[in-house]
Motif scaffolding. Structure first.
Motif, PDB file in Angstrom:
ATOM      1  N   TRP A 172     -16.329 -13.791 -18.636  1.00 36.65           N
ATOM      2  CA  TRP A 172     -17.619 -13.661 -19.301  1.00 36.65           C
ATOM      3  C   TRP A 172     -17.455 -12.964 -20.652  1.00 36.65           C
ATOM      4  N   LEU A 173     -16.669 -11.874 -20.678  1.00 31.89           N
ATOM      5  CA  LEU A 173     -16.429 -11.162 -21.933  1.00 31.89           C
ATOM      6  C   LEU A 173     -15.766 -12.072 -22.973  1.00 31.89           C
ATOM      7  N   LEU A 174     -14.787 -12.843 -22.538  1.00 29.53           N
ATOM      8  CA  LEU A 174     -14.009 -13.660 -23.463  1.00 29.53           C
ATOM      9  C   LEU A 174     -14.747 -14.905 -23.948  1.00 29.53           C
ATOM     10  N   HIS A 175     -15.576 -15.504 -23.080  1.00 28.83           N
ATOM     11  CA  HIS A 175     -16.107 -16.815 -23.418  1.00 28.83           C
ATOM     12  C   HIS A 175     -17.618 -16.937 -23.473  1.00 28.83           C
ATOM     13  N   GLU A 176     -18.339 -16.078 -22.813  1.00 28.15           N
ATOM     14  CA  GLU A 176     -19.775 -16.300 -22.687  1.00 28.15           C
ATOM     15  C   GLU A 176     -20.648 -15.230 -23.329  1.00 28.15           C
ATOM     16  N   LYS A 177     -20.151 -14.024 -23.440  1.00 22.86           N
ATOM     17  CA  LYS A 177     -20.964 -12.929 -23.968  1.00 22.86           C
ATOM     18  C   LYS A 177     -21.255 -13.175 -25.444  1.00 22.86           C
ATOM     19  N   SER A 178     -22.529 -13.112 -25.827  1.00 24.23           N
ATOM     20  CA  SER A 178     -22.915 -13.295 -27.221  1.00 24.23           C
ATOM     21  C   SER A 178     -22.749 -11.994 -27.978  1.00 24.23           C
ATOM     22  N   ASP A 179     -22.343 -12.108 -29.223  1.00 21.87           N
ATOM     23  CA  ASP A 179     -22.229 -10.935 -30.091  1.00 21.87           C
ATOM     24  C   ASP A 179     -23.605 -10.672 -30.691  1.00 21.87           C
ATOM     25  N   THR A 180     -24.388  -9.849 -30.032  1.00 16.11           N
ATOM     26  CA  THR A 180     -25.758  -9.590 -30.475  1.00 16.11           C
ATOM     27  C   THR A 180     -25.816  -8.574 -31.606  1.00 16.11           C
ATOM     28  N   SER A 181     -24.688  -7.985 -31.975  1.00 21.73           N
ATOM     29  CA  SER A 181     -24.689  -7.005 -33.055  1.00 21.73           C
ATOM     30  C   SER A 181     -24.662  -7.667 -34.426  1.00 21.73           C
ATOM     31  N   SER A 182     -24.518  -8.981 -34.462  1.00 22.26           N
ATOM     32  CA  SER A 182     -24.486  -9.695 -35.735  1.00 22.26           C
ATOM     33  C   SER A 182     -25.843  -9.606 -36.417  1.00 22.26           C
ATOM     34  N   LYS A 199     -21.327 -15.224 -32.577  1.00 19.13           N
ATOM     35  CA  LYS A 199     -20.348 -15.995 -31.818  1.00 19.13           C
ATOM     36  C   LYS A 199     -20.250 -15.458 -30.399  1.00 19.13           C
ATOM     37  N   LYS A 200     -19.844 -16.325 -29.501  1.00 16.06           N
ATOM     38  CA  LYS A 200     -19.652 -15.902 -28.119  1.00 16.06           C
ATOM     39  C   LYS A 200     -18.235 -15.410 -27.941  1.00 16.06           C
ATOM     40  N   GLY A 201     -18.040 -14.499 -27.000  1.00 16.47           N
ATOM     41  CA  GLY A 201     -16.730 -13.982 -26.690  1.00 16.47           C
ATOM     42  C   GLY A 201     -16.434 -12.688 -27.427  1.00 16.47           C
ATOM     43  N   MET A 202     -15.310 -12.100 -27.092  1.00 14.91           N
ATOM     44  CA  MET A 202     -14.888 -10.843 -27.698  1.00 14.91           C
ATOM     45  C   MET A 202     -14.268 -11.106 -29.066  1.00 14.91           C
TER      46      MET A 202
END
Length: 96
Positions: free
Chosen positions: A72-82, A89-92
């Protein structure tokens, strides 16, 4: 009164992720860990709580659950801090 020592391999009282976060942050603060490191601990626990539920007990998390969390961290989590939501982008990030 003397505090009871926990022996290596001894079972600790079952706690949920929210309680674990509070205890670990408190312990690390007392150890004098840098504020930036404490912020990283906080981010990791926030991700754990977002993926699982805050009431999930630590001992209920299996190896497969941990693998799902990393995926989930690598592929699905959205970078909401943008600042620009459309380019989030999704992922770490490759490095922190």
């Amino acid at each position: 009164m003397c505090a009871k020592r926990i022996r290596k391999g001894a079972k600790v009282a079952q706690i949920n992720l929210e309680e674990a976060k509070e205890k670990i942050i408190k312990i690390k603060t007392l150890e004098g860990i840098a504020q930036s490191t404490l912020n990283q601990y906080n981010l990791v626990f926030n991700d754990l709580i977002a993926f699982f539920e805050k009431d999930t007990r630590v001992d209920d998390i299996t190896l497969n659950d941990a693998r799902d969390f990393i995926n989930w961290l690598l592929h699905e989590k959205s970078d909401t801090s943008s600042k620009f939501k459309q380019v989030a982008k999704k992922g770490m990030k490759p490095s922190m």
